[in-house]
Scaffold this active site. Sequence first.
Site, PDB file in Angstrom:
ATOM      1  N   ASP A 105       0.834  -1.204   0.000  1.00  0.00           N
ATOM      2  CA  ASP A 105       0.000   0.000   0.000  1.00  0.00           C
ATOM      3  C   ASP A 105       0.872   1.259   0.000  1.00  0.00           C
ATOM      4  O   ASP A 105       2.038   1.231   0.403  1.00  0.00           O
ATOM      5  CB  ASP A 105      -0.894   0.023   1.249  1.00  0.00           C
ATOM      6  CG  ASP A 105      -1.930  -1.093   1.230  1.00  0.00           C
ATOM      7  OD1 ASP A 105      -2.201  -1.625   0.139  1.00  0.00           O
ATOM      8  OD2 ASP A 105      -2.446  -1.419   2.314  1.00  0.00           O
TER       9      ASP A 105
HETATM   10  N1  URA Z   1      -1.347  -5.739   4.218  1.00  0.00           N
HETATM   11  C1  URA Z   1      -1.809  -4.476   4.152  1.00  0.00           C
HETATM   12  O1  URA Z   1      -2.810  -4.135   4.751  1.00  0.00           O
HETATM   13  N2  URA Z   1      -1.134  -3.617   3.378  1.00  0.00           N
HETATM   14  C2  URA Z   1      -0.017  -3.945   2.693  1.00  0.00           C
HETATM   15  O2  URA Z   1       0.571  -3.103   2.017  1.00  0.00           O
HETATM   16  C3  URA Z   1       0.442  -5.262   2.787  1.00  0.00           C
HETATM   17  C4  URA Z   1      -0.235  -6.148   3.558  1.00  0.00           C
END
Ligand code: URA
Length: 313
Positions: A105
């Site tokens: 993310d």
């Molecule tokens: N889980 C999440 O919530 N975000 C990420 O970027 C990776 C795993």
Amino acid sequence: MMVRLQKVIAASGIASRRAAETMIRDGHVTVNGKVVRVLGTCIDPSKDHVKIDGRHVQPSEPEVFVLLHKPLGYVTTMDDPYGRPTIADLVAKVKVRVFPVGRLDYDTEGLLLLTNNGNVAQACVHPRYHVPKTYLVKVSGVCTEEEIQNLEDGIALDDGMTAPAVIRKSGKAKANSWLEITIHEGRKHQIKRMLEALGHRVMRIIRIRFGPLDLGDLPAGVSRFATDVEANALRGIVHRTTKPRNVRAQAPRSDLQSLRPARDTGPPRVRTTSPPAKKDSRSKGSKARPAPGSARRPGRVVKGRGRPQTRKG
Ligand code: URA
């Protein structure tokens, strides 16, 4: 990008690596018109002209595995229509076209693999291959033993139950907790959703392991090529014929034991000093200082620690 001559010849399919070495030693190979007999000579396949006994060698694109320490504030894409900073800005020096394996993310930090090997990329994200991913996660509030057990056993999300996970707690938390979470699925926002389902807000996520790869002391914003050992381990994932043991059995020794700072107030020893999230900040995060208490060598630019790998066959 410089690649060893024998690798270029082997990758072109003309000869095995060993046979290519013999050809070089015996004086059959020229680079830009000059005979080269020294093994280990590196050339740039995009510029240099290689011939064997006068016949041109058509180079194939080298196989590349790049480990990037993604900082906060970058989108996991090579091209963002909204003009936000992307991971492409951080690997601009990698001259071969690579793409990210899975995604982190915008507000997640840590280890991201980029490659041009589609088979490895597919295996790494496909649940059938059970590739473990380990995250250090800071959550609001204190996680109870019962909640940890729930996370381990599986959480009911709107897209189904999560598979078994391994959770480790860092010390005695007061206001917020640090957890080390190993999962082998890769659902969208999975870690956030798992914790939010239990009423804990996720304040920070850092991915510290991805299959056989370790983030180690790679500074935020910096990338490096995989070593030969790492590249072979990645290729090995594709050839797995049996399902690995469950994620609990696979989980390595807790980083929280080895990485935890003196007080339980911050992330473990992960170099999270990020360059500013600007379009022009390209792979220059080497100014990051080691985290307090780190015994590792500071300040070394680890870009290019490994070598690009030449695709076999
Ligand atoms: N889980 C999440 O919530 N975000 C990420 O970027 C990776 C795993």
